[in-house]
Design a protein around this motif. Structure first.
Motif, PDB file in Angstrom:
ATOM      1  N   ALA A 143       0.802  -1.323  -0.054  1.00 40.60           N
ATOM      2  CA  ALA A 143       0.110  -0.112  -0.021  1.00 40.60           C
ATOM      3  C   ALA A 143       0.822   1.361   0.100  1.00 40.60           C
ATOM      4  CB  ALA A 143      -0.976  -0.120   1.242  1.00 40.60           C
ATOM      5  N   GLN A 144       1.878   1.192   0.733  1.00 45.02           N
ATOM      6  CA  GLN A 144       2.584   2.440   0.790  1.00 45.02           C
ATOM      7  C   GLN A 144       3.634   2.573  -0.391  1.00 45.02           C
ATOM      8  OE1 GLN A 144       6.252   3.229   1.155  1.00 45.02           O
ATOM      9  NE2 GLN A 144       6.240   5.334   2.100  1.00 45.02           N
ATOM     10  N   ALA A 145       4.060   1.544  -1.004  1.00 43.11           N
ATOM     11  CA  ALA A 145       4.698   1.674  -2.262  1.00 43.11           C
ATOM     12  C   ALA A 145       3.556   2.150  -3.286  1.00 43.11           C
ATOM     13  CB  ALA A 145       5.137   0.157  -2.907  1.00 43.11           C
ATOM     14  N   ALA A 146       2.610   1.806  -3.385  1.00 37.66           N
ATOM     15  CA  ALA A 146       1.488   2.183  -4.338  1.00 37.66           C
ATOM     16  C   ALA A 146       1.410   3.586  -4.219  1.00 37.66           C
ATOM     17  CB  ALA A 146       0.216   1.358  -4.321  1.00 37.66           C
ATOM     18  N   ALA A 147       0.831   3.863  -3.187  1.00 40.36           N
ATOM     19  CA  ALA A 147       0.719   5.615  -2.925  1.00 40.36           C
ATOM     20  C   ALA A 147       2.114   6.307  -3.479  1.00 40.36           C
ATOM     21  CB  ALA A 147       0.610   5.694  -1.401  1.00 40.36           C
ATOM     22  N   VAL A 148       3.183   5.980  -3.008  1.00 41.47           N
ATOM     23  CA  VAL A 148       4.368   6.707  -3.568  1.00 41.47           C
ATOM     24  C   VAL A 148       4.314   6.626  -5.041  1.00 41.47           C
ATOM     25  CG1 VAL A 148       6.868   6.879  -3.471  1.00 41.47           C
ATOM     26  CG2 VAL A 148       5.592   6.300  -1.155  1.00 41.47           C
ATOM     27  N   ALA A 149       4.047   5.615  -5.934  1.00 44.19           N
ATOM     28  CA  ALA A 149       4.357   5.440  -7.096  1.00 44.19           C
ATOM     29  C   ALA A 149       3.293   6.357  -7.754  1.00 44.19           C
ATOM     30  CB  ALA A 149       3.971   3.824  -7.660  1.00 44.19           C
ATOM     31  N   ALA A 150       2.137   6.711  -7.148  1.00 41.82           N
ATOM     32  CA  ALA A 150       1.197   7.418  -7.754  1.00 41.82           C
ATOM     33  C   ALA A 150       1.427   8.886  -7.604  1.00 41.82           C
ATOM     34  CB  ALA A 150      -0.196   7.183  -7.017  1.00 41.82           C
ATOM     35  N   VAL A 151       2.357   9.341  -7.139  1.00 46.85           N
ATOM     36  CA  VAL A 151       2.731  10.760  -7.165  1.00 46.85           C
ATOM     37  C   VAL A 151       3.245  11.163  -7.965  1.00 46.85           C
ATOM     38  CG1 VAL A 151       3.854  12.712  -5.549  1.00 46.85           C
ATOM     39  CG2 VAL A 151       2.868  10.712  -4.369  1.00 46.85           C
TER      40      VAL A 151
ATOM     41  N   ALA B 278      -4.952   5.495  -3.539  1.00 41.80           N
ATOM     42  CA  ALA B 278      -3.905   4.443  -3.597  1.00 41.80           C
ATOM     43  C   ALA B 278      -3.569   3.402  -2.678  1.00 41.80           C
ATOM     44  CB  ALA B 278      -2.804   4.876  -4.581  1.00 41.80           C
ATOM     45  N   ALA B 279      -3.302   4.250  -1.384  1.00 42.34           N
ATOM     46  CA  ALA B 279      -2.866   3.385  -0.288  1.00 42.34           C
ATOM     47  C   ALA B 279      -4.142   2.527   0.325  1.00 42.34           C
ATOM     48  CB  ALA B 279      -2.466   4.238   0.730  1.00 42.34           C
ATOM     49  N   ARG B 280      -5.225   3.216   0.452  1.00 41.49           N
ATOM     50  CA  ARG B 280      -6.601   2.862   0.997  1.00 41.49           C
ATOM     51  C   ARG B 280      -7.184   1.580   0.387  1.00 41.49           C
ATOM     52  NH1 ARG B 280      -7.900   5.153   5.307  1.00 41.49           N
ATOM     53  NH2 ARG B 280      -7.051   6.986   4.583  1.00 41.49           N
ATOM     54  N   LYS B 281      -6.894   1.621  -0.723  1.00 39.17           N
ATOM     55  CA  LYS B 281      -7.695   0.543  -1.759  1.00 39.17           C
ATOM     56  C   LYS B 281      -6.997  -0.679  -1.549  1.00 39.17           C
ATOM     57  CE  LYS B 281      -8.870  -0.815  -6.454  1.00 39.17           C
ATOM     58  NZ  LYS B 281      -8.689  -2.131  -6.343  1.00 39.17           N
ATOM     59  N   VAL B 282      -5.429  -0.669  -1.371  1.00 38.88           N
ATOM     60  CA  VAL B 282      -4.784  -1.969  -1.189  1.00 38.88           C
ATOM     61  C   VAL B 282      -5.143  -2.327   0.067  1.00 38.88           C
ATOM     62  CG1 VAL B 282      -2.429  -2.882  -0.860  1.00 38.88           C
ATOM     63  CG2 VAL B 282      -2.755  -1.472  -2.938  1.00 38.88           C
TER      64      VAL B 282
END
Length: 372
Positions: A264-272, A284-288
């Motif tokens: 989740a943390q990696a997905a959120a950073v990648a979305a920035v 992005a984090a919450r969905k995972v």
């Protein structure tokens, strides 16, 4: 650009932003907003200190007690264009500030002005509409310039060095308070001016996101959340969380649950990236986490802006449709907290670049097992 030129530019932009928002002046008392505008680090006490910044481009004036003037002399320099208006006990400083304005109709007062001074300024400016200055000043502060980004990068590297030393402090048989004291000392040793906060949440205490530290004795098998940070000398803050295990985790579900959090943390950073909204990063984090069945255990926003304050705009939260822009710096820190059992959080500070994202924290994101 010299520091004087930087502050002069900020004053000019703040005055222009105030005018665009329909204000005749900004009234800024000591705190991070005043430090941002003129570099002053003084505190707010029972005696009023206030920067009066007219929106029409005329000279700014620092209303300051005469007995405290010496502490502000370094910012009252040629080129900055800030004048001083001093007062002594027995005089009314709010009336002095009000008298510097020409028939104002609407003024903005800095958000964290003590009520003592808010009421004084209200009475001195009777009939003048007063509102918070935050919506004006945050538009400037959200977008960090190169020098601010360099300071945040320095802060991130400094707090990474503390996390890299965690095996020195964190082990079974010690209390959270003992570990926290050693970490606070290391924060100073590694280049911070102040150890602003140290969270040591072991075992069930890790399920409380804002736990600080206690006399609980850390046990073998505990999962421990370490959230630490503070300002470097330039005033810009670090804030980084890593999760540790004292030997192999005692709970069988730790590895699988932590893997979800890491994803989740990696997905959120990648979305920035520029143009993506703040709430998109939260999603992005919450969905995972929600898709894995842990949604009810993620109980806070994904992040907060950072700079001269540890928490400032922009907030990375559902409902914030602010499009991200280069220079915006914030945390990305999803967590999973299971009451009475254990919790985990991973937090990096990142900045939006022209084409993506840069992280200021580079310690491993895996669950760090100590003492094996």
């Amino acid at each position: 650009m010299s520091s004087t030129a930087v502050f002069r530019s900020r004053l000019d932009r703040a005055a222009a932003a105030a005018a665009d928002a329909g204000f005749d002046a900004l009234l800024v008392t000591p705190g991070s907003d005043l430090r941002y505008l003129i570099g002053a680090q003084g505190g707010s006490f029972e005696r009023l200190t206030c920067l009066v910044l007219p929106a029409d481009g005329s000279a700014a004036t620092l209303v300051v007690p005469k007995l405290e003037l010496l502490g502000y002399e370094s910012v009252l320099v040629d080129g900055l264009g800030v004048e001083a208006a001093t007062w002594v006990d027995g005089e009314n400083p709010a009336k002095l500030a009000a008298g510097l304005l020409r028939n104002p109709k609407r003024v903005a007062v800095s958000d964290f002005t003590p009520a003592l001074h808010v009421f004084g300024l209200r009475d001195a400016l009777a009939g003048v509409d007063q509102a918070l200055a935050g919506p004006v000043i945050r538009e400037l502060r959200m977008r960090k310039d190169d020098s601010e980004i360099a300071s945040l990068r320095e802060a991130g590297a400094a707090i990474d060095r503390v996390h890299a030393r965690m095996a020195e402090f964190l082990r079974a048989g010690r209390t959270e308070n003992e570990v926290a004291a050693d970490i606070a000392e290391a924060i100073l040793e590694e280049g911070h001016a102040v150890a602003e906060f140290v969270i040591v949440g072991s075992g069930p205490n890790g399920a409380s996101p804002h736990h600080s530290a206690s006399d609980r004795v850390i046990e073998q098998g505990d999962v421990v959340v370490i959230d630490i940070g503070g300002p470097v000398p330039a005033g810009y803050n670090s804030d980084s969380t890593r999760t540790y295990s004292i030997g192999a985790p005692r709970d069988a579900d730790v590895a699988g649950t932590y893997a979800v959090l890491q994803q989740a943390q990696a997905a959120a950073v990648a979305a920035v990236r520029p143009g993506v909204t703040a709430q998109d990063i939260d999603l992005a984090a919450r969905k995972v986490i929600a898709d894995a069945g842990f949604g009810q255990f993620f109980i806070h926003r994904t992040g907060h802006g950072i700079g001269l304050d540890v928490h400032e705009e922009p907030y990375i939260v559902d409902g914030n449709d602010l499009p991200l822009e280069p220079g915006m710096a914030f945390s990305v820190e999803p967590g999973i907290y299971q009451p009475g059992r254990w919790g985990a959080r991973i937090e990096d500070i990142v900045v939006v670049t022209e084409d993506g994202v840069e992280s200021f924290n580079n310690q491993p994101h895996e669950l760090v097992v100590l003492g094996e």
